[in-house]
Write an enzyme that holds these catalytic residues in place. Sequence first.
Site, PDB file in Angstrom:
ATOM      1  N   HIS A   1      -8.081   3.312  20.190  1.00 51.46           N
ATOM      2  CA  HIS A   1      -7.198   2.327  20.826  1.00 51.46           C
ATOM      3  C   HIS A   1      -7.647   1.970  22.246  1.00 51.46           C
ATOM      4  O   HIS A   1      -7.481   0.835  22.683  1.00 51.46           O
ATOM      5  CB  HIS A   1      -5.744   2.823  20.795  1.00 51.46           C
TER       6      HIS A   1
ATOM      7  N   PRO B   1      -5.391  -5.506   1.302  1.00 50.03           N
ATOM      8  CA  PRO B   1      -4.841  -6.628   2.087  1.00 50.03           C
ATOM      9  C   PRO B   1      -5.722  -7.029   3.274  1.00 50.03           C
ATOM     10  O   PRO B   1      -5.612  -8.138   3.786  1.00 50.03           O
ATOM     11  CB  PRO B   1      -3.483  -6.102   2.562  1.00 50.03           C
TER      12      PRO B   1
ATOM     13  N   GLU C   1       1.393  -8.117  11.646  1.00 49.70           N
ATOM     14  CA  GLU C   1       1.140  -7.012  10.710  1.00 49.70           C
ATOM     15  C   GLU C   1       1.714  -7.405   9.360  1.00 49.70           C
ATOM     16  O   GLU C   1       2.882  -7.790   9.264  1.00 49.70           O
ATOM     17  CB  GLU C   1       1.805  -5.738  11.271  1.00 49.70           C
TER      18      GLU C   1
ATOM     19  N   THR D   1      -7.250  -2.721   8.475  1.00 50.64           N
ATOM     20  CA  THR D   1      -7.737  -1.732   7.531  1.00 50.64           C
ATOM     21  C   THR D   1      -9.154  -2.130   7.121  1.00 50.64           C
ATOM     22  O   THR D   1      -9.712  -3.091   7.648  1.00 50.64           O
ATOM     23  CB  THR D   1      -6.809  -1.694   6.287  1.00 50.64           C
ATOM     24  N   ASP D   2      -9.721  -1.422   6.145  1.00 52.15           N
ATOM     25  CA  ASP D   2     -11.110  -1.660   5.744  1.00 52.15           C
ATOM     26  C   ASP D   2     -11.238  -2.952   4.917  1.00 52.15           C
ATOM     27  O   ASP D   2     -10.232  -3.515   4.509  1.00 52.15           O
ATOM     28  CB  ASP D   2     -11.613  -0.447   4.953  1.00 52.15           C
TER      29      ASP D   2
ATOM     30  N   GLN E   1       0.826  -1.203   0.000  1.00 45.74           N
ATOM     31  CA  GLN E   1       0.000   0.000   0.000  1.00 45.74           C
ATOM     32  C   GLN E   1       0.863   1.257   0.000  1.00 45.74           C
ATOM     33  O   GLN E   1       2.070   1.196   0.235  1.00 45.74           O
ATOM     34  CB  GLN E   1      -0.917  -0.006   1.235  1.00 45.74           C
TER      35      GLN E   1
ATOM     36  N   ASP F   1       0.927 -12.226   6.916  1.00 43.04           N
ATOM     37  CA  ASP F   1      -0.507 -12.089   6.699  1.00 43.04           C
ATOM     38  C   ASP F   1      -1.266 -12.738   7.869  1.00 43.04           C
ATOM     39  O   ASP F   1      -1.095 -13.929   8.133  1.00 43.04           O
ATOM     40  CB  ASP F   1      -0.848 -12.798   5.375  1.00 43.04           C
ATOM     41  N   GLY F   2      -2.087 -11.956   8.518  1.00 44.72           N
ATOM     42  CA  GLY F   2      -2.841 -12.458   9.665  1.00 44.72           C
ATOM     43  C   GLY F   2      -3.773 -13.596   9.296  1.00 44.72           C
ATOM     44  O   GLY F   2      -4.078 -14.460  10.129  1.00 44.72           O
TER      45      GLY F   2
ATOM     46  N   ASP G   1      -7.303  -5.372  14.430  1.00 43.64           N
ATOM     47  CA  ASP G   1      -7.129  -3.920  14.262  1.00 43.64           C
ATOM     48  C   ASP G   1      -6.709  -3.704  12.812  1.00 43.64           C
ATOM     49  O   ASP G   1      -5.554  -3.418  12.512  1.00 43.64           O
ATOM     50  CB  ASP G   1      -6.030  -3.460  15.237  1.00 43.64           C
TER      51      ASP G   1
HETATM   52  N1  SAM Z   1      -7.207   1.925  13.280  1.00 43.96           N
HETATM   53  C1  SAM Z   1      -7.144   1.732  11.899  1.00 43.96           C
HETATM   54  C2  SAM Z   1      -8.408   1.905  11.155  1.00 43.96           C
HETATM   55  O1  SAM Z   1      -9.445   1.313  11.482  1.00 43.96           O
HETATM   56  O2  SAM Z   1      -8.410   2.683  10.192  1.00 43.96           O
HETATM   57  C3  SAM Z   1      -6.398   0.519  11.545  1.00 43.96           C
HETATM   58  C4  SAM Z   1      -4.965   0.848  11.686  1.00 43.96           C
HETATM   59  S1  SAM Z   1      -3.742  -0.338  11.395  1.00 43.96           S
HETATM   60  C5  SAM Z   1      -2.542   0.740  10.731  1.00 43.96           C
HETATM   61  C6  SAM Z   1      -4.285  -1.430  10.151  1.00 43.96           C
HETATM   62  C7  SAM Z   1      -3.168  -2.335   9.692  1.00 43.96           C
HETATM   63  O3  SAM Z   1      -3.682  -3.576   9.243  1.00 43.96           O
HETATM   64  C8  SAM Z   1      -2.348  -1.779   8.518  1.00 43.96           C
HETATM   65  O4  SAM Z   1      -1.076  -1.419   8.951  1.00 43.96           O
HETATM   66  C9  SAM Z   1      -2.320  -2.923   7.506  1.00 43.96           C
HETATM   67  O5  SAM Z   1      -1.055  -3.088   6.875  1.00 43.96           O
HETATM   68  C10 SAM Z   1      -2.695  -4.104   8.373  1.00 43.96           C
HETATM   69  N2  SAM Z   1      -3.258  -5.233   7.628  1.00 43.96           N
HETATM   70  C11 SAM Z   1      -4.108  -5.199   6.577  1.00 43.96           C
HETATM   71  N3  SAM Z   1      -4.370  -6.437   6.149  1.00 43.96           N
HETATM   72  C12 SAM Z   1      -3.686  -7.301   6.947  1.00 43.96           C
HETATM   73  C13 SAM Z   1      -3.550  -8.715   7.003  1.00 43.96           C
HETATM   74  N4  SAM Z   1      -4.188  -9.503   6.128  1.00 43.96           N
HETATM   75  N5  SAM Z   1      -2.764  -9.242   7.979  1.00 43.96           N
HETATM   76  C14 SAM Z   1      -2.115  -8.463   8.870  1.00 43.96           C
HETATM   77  N6  SAM Z   1      -2.198  -7.111   8.850  1.00 43.96           N
HETATM   78  C15 SAM Z   1      -2.973  -6.535   7.913  1.00 43.96           C
END
Ligand code: SAM
Length: 285
Positions: free
Chosen positions: A62, A162, A106, A157-158, A31, A137-138, A155
């Site tokens: 948080h 990813p 992450e 992304t949308d 990203q 990858d989670g 926690d």
């Molecule tokens: N609080 C935030 C929000 O709701 O907008 C979320 C913040 S946090 C930075 C989200 C993180 O999830 C990102 O850094 C992203 O790289 C990570 N992420 C996205 N898909 C993922 C996956 N499949 N496995 C692990 N981490 C992931």
Amino acid sequence: MELWFSELHADSVKLSIRVDRQVASINSDYQRIDIFDSEQFGRFLTLDGYMMLTEKDEFIYHEMITHVPMAVHPSIKNVLVIGGGDGGAVRELLKYDSVENVDLVEIDGEVIDACKKYMPFTAGRLDDERVNIYVEDGIRYIRNKRDTYDLIIVDSTDPFGPGEGLFTREFYGNCQRALKEDGILVNQHESPFYDNDREACKRMHRHISEGFRISKVFQAHIPTYPSGHWLFGFASKKYHPIKDIREDEWNKLGIKTKYYTTKLHKGAFYLPKYVEELLKDVEKE
Ligand code: SAM
């Protein structure tokens, strides 16, 4: 000349923040990561142009994603945070001496690096000895975990890019198996307000409810997220988020917060009528 960050919250609605300066811009394998400084919200992080957190209002998100389960489960020792590379959820978890281990998974190591460098107010505890960071990858990480965690915090992304696979039935089923018998799953649950977010919100709740005896939704007011009205999911095989809250015990811990209180905890589960109606077909108890 004025520089503005704008994000569409709906097709004809946007939030704009005047930017004082751009601090960093990184194209990772996953990203685009941008960090800006602004007068009103301080430093803020966006991923692919979507707001993740601001220095001014991150405490709300948080605190609510961590202290709600921490005040319910009597002994959370082993925690998994999926996503959350900014470190804000980890910072809140480490306020508890009883937490022995936090695994942070992450997908994007560059988010972690950028936050450590530019956002110490959230990432400042990521080097704590109780924290293990896995850059992967989670979705894959959780597949073969069984009966391991007291608490899983998603926690993410949308539900696109990813993060998309972190909102599926299969993923929540894997979380259920990775939790101990009395474990709790908390996830960011999007906003119920705009049409384009509403269906995702309902679908997510249906998928979680299928795998957990107790599945509830709670809310917080987060000014920089779409509509400012944000939801979180709370799911457990054992604990009810209001009936099982250990209010006195939690207050005796003396944890410092700016948003969370045990009173607000209970209130946060009483949803506006339009949200109750949105979720009622899939809500339990
Ligand atoms: N609080 C935030 C929000 O709701 O907008 C979320 C913040 S946090 C930075 C989200 C993180 O999830 C990102 O850094 C992203 O790289 C990570 N992420 C996205 N898909 C993922 C996956 N499949 N496995 C692990 N981490 C992931």
